[in-house]
Structure formats: structure tokens, C-alpha cells
Motif scaffolding. Sequence first.
Motif, PDB file in Angstrom:
ATOM      1  N   ILE A  32     -44.433 -78.164  52.836  1.00  0.00           N
ATOM      2  CA  ILE A  32     -44.821 -77.176  52.131  1.00  0.00           C
ATOM      3  C   ILE A  32     -44.808 -75.577  52.737  1.00  0.00           C
ATOM      4  O   ILE A  32     -44.188 -74.869  52.143  1.00  0.00           O
ATOM      5  N   PHE A  33     -45.090 -75.656  53.867  1.00  0.00           N
ATOM      6  CA  PHE A  33     -45.070 -74.351  54.466  1.00  0.00           C
ATOM      7  C   PHE A  33     -43.823 -73.880  55.241  1.00  0.00           C
ATOM      8  O   PHE A  33     -43.841 -72.494  55.425  1.00  0.00           O
ATOM      9  N   ILE A  34     -42.987 -74.929  55.385  1.00  0.00           N
ATOM     10  CA  ILE A  34     -41.907 -74.432  56.174  1.00  0.00           C
ATOM     11  C   ILE A  34     -40.536 -74.498  55.142  1.00  0.00           C
ATOM     12  O   ILE A  34     -39.830 -73.974  54.931  1.00  0.00           O
ATOM     13  N   ALA A  35     -40.412 -75.969  54.867  1.00  0.00           N
ATOM     14  CA  ALA A  35     -39.124 -76.336  54.198  1.00  0.00           C
ATOM     15  C   ALA A  35     -38.940 -75.436  53.003  1.00  0.00           C
ATOM     16  O   ALA A  35     -37.644 -74.896  52.919  1.00  0.00           O
ATOM     17  N   THR A  36     -39.971 -75.432  52.334  1.00  0.00           N
ATOM     18  CA  THR A  36     -39.697 -74.584  50.738  1.00  0.00           C
ATOM     19  C   THR A  36     -39.416 -72.979  51.007  1.00  0.00           C
ATOM     20  O   THR A  36     -38.546 -72.559  50.455  1.00  0.00           O
ATOM     21  N   PRO A  37     -40.210 -72.365  51.802  1.00  0.00           N
ATOM     22  CA  PRO A  37     -40.027 -71.047  52.386  1.00  0.00           C
ATOM     23  C   PRO A  37     -38.670 -70.724  52.623  1.00  0.00           C
ATOM     24  O   PRO A  37     -37.999 -69.934  52.546  1.00  0.00           O
ATOM     25  N   LEU A  38     -38.259 -71.811  53.547  1.00  0.00           N
ATOM     26  CA  LEU A  38     -37.056 -71.580  54.121  1.00  0.00           C
ATOM     27  C   LEU A  38     -35.724 -71.531  53.081  1.00  0.00           C
ATOM     28  O   LEU A  38     -34.951 -70.926  53.163  1.00  0.00           O
ATOM     29  N   VAL A  39     -35.612 -72.767  52.232  1.00  0.00           N
ATOM     30  CA  VAL A  39     -35.011 -72.897  51.080  1.00  0.00           C
ATOM     31  C   VAL A  39     -35.153 -71.514  50.208  1.00  0.00           C
ATOM     32  O   VAL A  39     -33.906 -70.919  50.300  1.00  0.00           O
ATOM     33  N   ALA A  40     -36.095 -70.956  50.075  1.00  0.00           N
ATOM     34  CA  ALA A  40     -36.155 -69.730  49.413  1.00  0.00           C
ATOM     35  C   ALA A  40     -35.498 -68.679  50.266  1.00  0.00           C
ATOM     36  O   ALA A  40     -34.573 -67.774  49.740  1.00  0.00           O
ATOM     37  N   ASP A  41     -35.630 -68.485  51.335  1.00  0.00           N
ATOM     38  CA  ASP A  41     -35.070 -67.543  52.153  1.00  0.00           C
ATOM     39  C   ASP A  41     -33.531 -67.733  52.174  1.00  0.00           C
ATOM     40  O   ASP A  41     -32.765 -66.657  52.030  1.00  0.00           O
ATOM     41  N   LEU A  42     -33.062 -68.876  52.322  1.00  0.00           N
ATOM     42  CA  LEU A  42     -31.462 -69.101  52.514  1.00  0.00           C
ATOM     43  C   LEU A  42     -31.115 -68.633  50.871  1.00  0.00           C
ATOM     44  O   LEU A  42     -29.988 -68.272  50.963  1.00  0.00           O
ATOM     45  N   LYS A  43     -31.633 -69.239  50.025  1.00  0.00           N
ATOM     46  CA  LYS A  43     -31.247 -68.858  48.670  1.00  0.00           C
ATOM     47  C   LYS A  43     -31.208 -67.356  48.419  1.00  0.00           C
ATOM     48  O   LYS A  43     -30.160 -67.063  47.753  1.00  0.00           O
ATOM     49  N   GLU A  44     -31.923 -66.531  48.881  1.00  0.00           N
ATOM     50  CA  GLU A  44     -32.386 -64.955  48.579  1.00  0.00           C
ATOM     51  C   GLU A  44     -30.939 -64.653  49.060  1.00  0.00           C
ATOM     52  O   GLU A  44     -30.758 -63.397  48.749  1.00  0.00           O
ATOM     53  N   THR A  45     -30.436 -64.989  50.048  1.00  0.00           N
ATOM     54  CA  THR A  45     -29.090 -64.580  50.679  1.00  0.00           C
ATOM     55  C   THR A  45     -27.895 -64.586  50.031  1.00  0.00           C
ATOM     56  O   THR A  45     -26.937 -63.906  50.130  1.00  0.00           O
ATOM     57  N   MET A  46     -28.091 -65.578  48.815  1.00  0.00           N
ATOM     58  CA  MET A  46     -26.837 -65.558  47.914  1.00  0.00           C
ATOM     59  C   MET A  46     -26.755 -64.502  46.986  1.00  0.00           C
ATOM     60  O   MET A  46     -27.848 -63.843  46.442  1.00  0.00           O
ATOM     61  N   PRO A  47     -25.433 -63.916  46.819  1.00  0.00           N
ATOM     62  CA  PRO A  47     -25.169 -62.845  46.052  1.00  0.00           C
ATOM     63  C   PRO A  47     -26.047 -62.944  44.589  1.00  0.00           C
ATOM     64  O   PRO A  47     -26.530 -61.993  44.030  1.00  0.00           O
ATOM     65  N   GLU A  48     -25.917 -64.057  44.123  1.00  0.00           N
ATOM     66  CA  GLU A  48     -26.509 -63.982  42.714  1.00  0.00           C
ATOM     67  C   GLU A  48     -27.890 -63.954  42.467  1.00  0.00           C
ATOM     68  O   GLU A  48     -28.584 -63.485  41.645  1.00  0.00           O
ATOM     69  N   MET A  49     -28.373 -64.433  43.566  1.00  0.00           N
ATOM     70  CA  MET A  49     -30.074 -64.388  43.750  1.00  0.00           C
ATOM     71  C   MET A  49     -30.668 -62.974  44.012  1.00  0.00           C
ATOM     72  O   MET A  49     -31.377 -62.567  43.809  1.00  0.00           O
TER      73      MET A  49
END
Lengths: 365, 586
Positions: A291-308
Motif C-alpha cells: 500500500i505505502f511503497i509499491a503503489t506510490p512507486l508505480v505512480a512515481d515511475l508512471k509520472e515520468t512517462m511523457p504521456e502522463m
Amino acid sequence: MSKLGTLGARLYRGEVGYDFVGKRKIWYGISILITITAIVGLAVRGLTMGIEFEGGAAFTTPKTSMSAAQAESAAEAASGHDAIAQKLGDGTIRITIGGIDTGKSDQIKKELAKDLKVDANTINADLVGPSWGETIAKKAWTGLIVFMILVVIYLAIAFEWRMALAALVALIHDLTITVGIYALVGFEVTPGTVIGLLTILGYSLYDTVVVFDGLKEGQKGITKQTRVTYSEMANKSLNGTLVRSINTTVVALLPVAGLLFIGGGVLGAGMLNDISLSLFVGLAAGAYSSIFIATPLVADLKETMPEMKALKKRVLAKRAAAAAKGETEEPQDDSPLDEDDDPQTAGAVVGQRRQPSRNNRGKRR
Amino acid sequence: MAAPNKGRRPAAGGQSKPGRALAFILIAMVALTGGMFLSHTTTPRLGIDLAGGTSITLKAKAEPGQESAINKKNMDTAVQIMNRRVNGLGVSEAEVQTQGSDNIIVNIPKGTNSEQARQQVGQTAKLYFRPVLTAQPTAAPPTPSASPSPSGEATPTPSGKASPNASGKATPSAGKPSSAGTPQGRALTDALKAPGTPTPGASKPSTPAPNPSASGDSAAAAKLQAQFAALDCSTKEARSKAAEGAKSSEPTVACDKDGQEKYILGPAEVDGTDVSKAQAVINQQNGQWIVQMDFTGGGSKKFAAITGKLSQQQYPNNRFAIALDNQVVSAPTVSSTLSGSAEISGNFTQASAQDLANVLSYGALPLSFQEQGVTTVTAALGADQLHAGLIAGAIGLALVIIYLVAYYRGLATIAILSLVVSAILTYAIMTLLGPTISFALNLPAVCGAIVAIGITADSFIVYFERIRDEIREGRTLRPAVERAWPRARRTILVSDFVSFLAAAVLFVVTVGKVQGFAFTLGLTTLLDVVVVFLFTKPVMTLLARRPFFANGHPWSGLDPKRLGAKPPLRRARRTTSAPVDNPKEA
């Protein structure tokens, strides 16, 4: 329970929710702190390795009135080595002698039996050669690495590499915490511990997979709308699966707790206790990390994508425009990917959902 | 195996024909439990740690430069040999298994002489045939041999001695009675010959002349002589230590296994692994016990070469020592070139002939092993632990059930039923796997089963939560059940696959106790998938038709109001558009 039920409903609809992703810095911080503590603990105190890893013998006597100290001196006299005796809950004594080889054990067992005035056949002996532990440890490492590689590949296929990576980080995080707790508290590491630890692998990921599955659904078609950023979507989807996640963790922990407190407690130290202890610690850590690490981490990684990034820009621009018009921001509570809802009905749903809910206590936003 | 299913529409046959799936799993359950009763195994085989007994873990030790010797074939041979050894003790149900690539686990149930078994099994026996260079009785020579028995001169038949058949398949010398009894004082007078040939006269017990045929440099010979002179064969320890560290390619000193005689032995000429078969038989002609042995192809050649050389020699240099772990088990004289097969005669009793045959057949492990761990568990403690494990399991199960009932109310019935089905299947399969793949339930396996309760229950939670989500969307139960399934199914498959992967990796790379755990976990994870697909889902479909659940009775766990469903307006619309399930009954 009914309150919990409605809480589940409100979590699902996003009426309440905790901003896990938004506050990720706090959780990252906490986790880094825990990890550092664990590493320091490991470095300073080290792990208390059981005889299985050091080589030696453990004898368990039948129920006896003899004290642990008496048994200890008897064992030391018999073996010529340092011995540790513990009186277990059921009146038996467990004596651990380090550094003796398997060949000597029979003789020690006999002498011990004589000193304790019991029949040698009623003493359980567990003898381990010193190189055995190395083998077990080596195999455990091999297992760990093989599993991690396989599971990352699998998750990368089933989800995507970002999630696989985040899951891996969460997994390592869980293992570190578990090992750290073992180092700090000084629990003995036995093959049982290793079993538990390796099982956490599967289990910690079970939980992560449940959360990611919701996430995967949530991100479908996300770039086609301008109401939520990826992080916001991730947070909502996390909150939506929170009840599921909590329930699966609780249900997984209950039998393990049974093992740990009842099964282990009845018998004192033993393999049941060893396995369940590391499982318990690891499962708890696993629930936390998904809950506290995996999901935020995915969000962080995703936010670096150009489309995001572009999406975020659009969303913020739209909000700014809306704010400029003085409109209140429309609460965004519908998942943009309720697949079979066409956009029109989806809009209608949003309208419906804005009805005040019957019970707003606990609303934290 | 569990690639997440992207399509959510093809909700598969399970939905429309719940009866078929239920019938299938029912048949499976009946078949498994029936098989259980038919094979008269109604309880799982218990591991040593639960039933009591001794478990020995041996690890193959590679000799430097021969790491490749630890391969599957050699391990299997070793297991076979050890199996013969433990079961040769009259131990029943002792089991020897390889684990991992280089471990052997020997489990000896309670009530047998575990100490003896341990000695036998752990023996890193190396069997070599070495020519005797010098032999000397240690103490006063045994009396019978001191007085030359009437044996020796007993008619050496021409067929056997004069014309040594190169093939070694000695033409049986037409039943010529080997008249004179075999010589007494077996250690001195055992004879090695081709089968069928009568006992060639064992020469007089002779006062051995310490004359090591000067092979090698004199310094080494002198050293050997000094060792020989100092060799003490009086105690068991001294005997086993005598030739410690001796290389098979070099001459060495050794004691007789009874300490009667000591030897200087030449380099090993034939390996124990060259013996393909050995057995103790009664010589039909004189009623004596003899040991017959056969060699493998390569062994025959080597054996022929050395026996050819030895048969030319004078006593004691015509003797051939069978050295097990560098103790001489037997040192028969050789009178002719032998190959292919040979027999050893001497003053054997049935037991001693059997012993020697065993040593020859199974004495030579292809690898040496190191004892890694020995666990002795009394039945009392094992039973206690099983008891504690079962209590823990029951309590864990009870806790899960209480939680499920409290949280899911009526739905919990389905979960509990599914758990029961899962439990029955697990139990039956574990029981049946006992005789088939010798699966034994050990303590970690019990743990695995308990932990699996959680995994199994997790699947239901995933499904139930999905159904509830659908109801919150405003759907009625029947469509909700069907729509929730594909989504839940994907989650269940992915997470179960991850669990299974963990179990499988654990099972493959680990040893001993860990394997039992991994096995149970993997098995229950697979069964979880089976139960969810073939039982939980169909039952859910059926129950969704019951008014109690369909109308959202407050105790059903599916009360739309309590779940915070959307207003009925939407629900009505939904019902029509939602997939309608086929109301065919089972």
C-alpha cells in the motif's frame, strides 16, 4: 461491521480515502528509516544463527524437574563445549551445544541422559554439521534470486515493467524489514525462519498483485480524459482496493497468528514458531509495503512517462481554468475506465453520486 | 499458466452451467476419497519429525578435480546402495531419497536401531581390490590355521588350474568333487577362483615373509615397511585409522577387519564399482557357503589382468585383498586368471558370506558422503508437535471463519463450504501421495497447510469484494456475480500464480524440511484455483438465484443498502442490459 461495510462502499466510490500516493514522501521516508535501522541492526548486532547454520546439536529432553542451569552444566560437562539450556513451556528442556560434530553426538546424548536421569531414547537430538548451514544459506539465496528474476519477468508480462520493478522494491523492502527485526530483537535464525522468509516472497507479492490489479484497471484509458492525473487515479484505485487488501492480509495473518501464539506457545521454541514468526513479521511488512511503497512507486515511475506528464499538464490546466471561472472543482470520483459505461452514462453517474451519503463521519478529505 | 485474462466477456461455461462444474468436482472428491479407502491409506504418511525416528542428511563430497562425479546417476546408485544397507538391517519403511542435486536424506522410523543404521548408511565406503604385498598375522595366529589342515593338497583339477580360461567363465570341471573341506582360518586361506572350479589347494598357512615386491622407490618402500611394523590392529579405532587417507593409486598398509592380520597392499587394481553383482550361495558340491561375483565389462578386463599376474606369484603374493574403506574384508588367494565372474570360497558361514556379498555388491558407493545432520525425534515429541500443529490449524481456521462470518455474513457460508472442499481435496491428495510418491507430512508441511488456509480464503475475498463492488454500482446480484467473476478470476490467477511460482522455486532449489513446506504450499495453491473455479463460482451462481441472497437479505452479506449501492433507478436499467445467465438447473 456495517460501518465497515459502508466505509468499504465509500472507499470504493472515492468518497473517503487517504492520500497514500500524495503523501508518499512521508512513507518513503519512514521506509528508508526502517531500512537503515534494519541494516544498522544487521551490521551491529548481526543475526543470531541457530545451530543449523553454525553446526552443533540441540537436544530436547522429556519433561523434567531439573532446572535449566543444572541441565546446562550437565551438558557442558558431557560435551566439553558451551551449552545453552532453556526451559520450555511444557517442562521440557532444550539444550543447544555449538561446535560439536555429528559423530560425537551419540556419546553426549548418552551422558546427558545419565545426568538427567532419563532414558536416552526419550531425548530428541538434532545434530547439524557446520557446512550444512552454508548449503542451506546458499540454496536460500539461489532460491531468492531465481524467484525474483522469474517473478519480475512474469509481472512485467502480466502488468508492465514499472509495476514489476515497484513490486520487486516492495519485496526487498519486506525482506529487509523482516531480517532487520530478527537482528534487532535477536530471534534465532533457523531453517524454519528461512522457510518463512522465502514464503513471504510469494505472499508479499500476492498482496501487491491484488492492489496492482486494481491499478491496472484504473489506468485504462486514463490519457483520454482530463480529470485526474495518474497519481490521483492510483490513489483512488488503491483506496478502492483497500478493503480487499486489508481483508486478504487479515485473513492470511489469522492462521499464522494461530500458529505463532497457540501452536508455538504450547510447545515453546520449535519449527512451528520459527516459521510463523518470520511469516507474521513478513506478512505485516508485506501489507504495509504494497500500500505505502509499491503503489506510490508505480505512480512515481508512471509520472515520468511523457504521456502522463502531458496528462498532468492538461489536468492542471483544466483545473486552473475552472478555478479561474470560480467554479468549485468537481469531485472526481468515477473511475475513468468503467469499461462498459459509455461516457454519457458515466457522467450521469457522477451526478448521482454526489448525493450526500448517509454517514459522513470518517470523511477525511 | 496464469496469464491474466484480458477479455472479460467470455465468462466461460462455468457461469451458465454451474451444475457441470459442481458435478465434476464432486466426482473428483468422491474418486479421491474412494481411492483413499480402497488403498487402505486413510491418513497421510507422517514424516520422521512427526512420527518419531531418525533422519540423516548426507551430502555428497566431491573429491578435488572430480566435481562432475556428483551427478544424477551416481546419486541414484548411492541411494540404491544405501537403501539396501538400511533395509538389510531389517528396517521396514526406511526411506532413502535424493534431495537437491547432492543430498541424500535417510529417514529411519522409530523403533529400529537407528545407531546401527546411521553407521551403515553414513559409511563412505570405498571398495578396492588390491594385491597383497605382505601379510602378517597380528597376534598369535589362529590355532586352526597353525596346524595345516588337510585341505591344501586336495586334488587340484587340471581344468581349473593348469589351463586358466582366459574368459574366466571357467568350464565347470565336470562336477569333480572338491573333496577336502575348505581350509580353516578363513582370513588366511580364502580362495578366489573361477566359478565351478574346485578349491585349488590353499597353500600352507606359511610364516609370512615381509617382502614387499620392490615396487616404487626404496624410500617409499622403507617408509611403508616402517608403517607396517608400527601398525597396530588391536582396536577398532586403530584399525579404521590404519590406512586413513590412503590413496587408491599408492601402496598402503591395512588391517584385517577383525584385527587378525595386517597387510601391505599394492595400488588398487579393481574398483568396487567394477563389481556388477555379488551373491552368497551354497556350493552344491560341498555344502559350503561361497560368494559369487560378476564384473562389469571394464572390470572384467582389469580383473583378468591382475589375476593373471597374481596367479603366477607365490603365497602370500598371490592374494588379492578386498579392502572396504581400507580395511581388508577378505584376502583370498588367486590361482588362475579370472575375469567376468569369480567366486570366493573359504570358511564362510551364511552370515559372513552374505556380509561379504553385500560389501561387494553395495559396499562401493560411487561417491563419498558427509553426514550433515542427524535428527532424532521421539514419537512422543513428534506426536506433541503434530497435536500442536493441528490445534494451531484448527484455531487458525476458526479465526478465519469467525472473521469471514462477521464480515461477509451469509456469503461466508460459501467461503466455508469452499474451504471444506479444499480441505477434503488436500487431505485426500496428501494421503494418496504417501504411497505413490512417498510424500510424508512433516511439520513444515503442516505449517504450509495452515498458511494455505489464508491463501485459499484470500481468493474468496477477492471475488466477494468484486461482487460487492458490482452491487455498489447498482447491479442486482445475478449480473453482479457474473460480471465480478472475470475480474476476480484474473486477480486470483495472477496472485495464485505468483504464490505457486514461489512454492515451485522453493521446492526446486531447497532441501529437506523446506521442500515439504514448498510442496504443500504449491499443492494447496493449485487446489485453490481448482476450488474457486469449479466450486466457489458455480455455488455462487446457484445461490445468487436464491431469494435470500438475490434480494439482499441483511444477513446475506449482499444487502445493497448496507453496501451503499446506487439508487435503484440505475439498477433497473442495468438488469436489462446485463448478461443474463441461463437458468438451467444442475
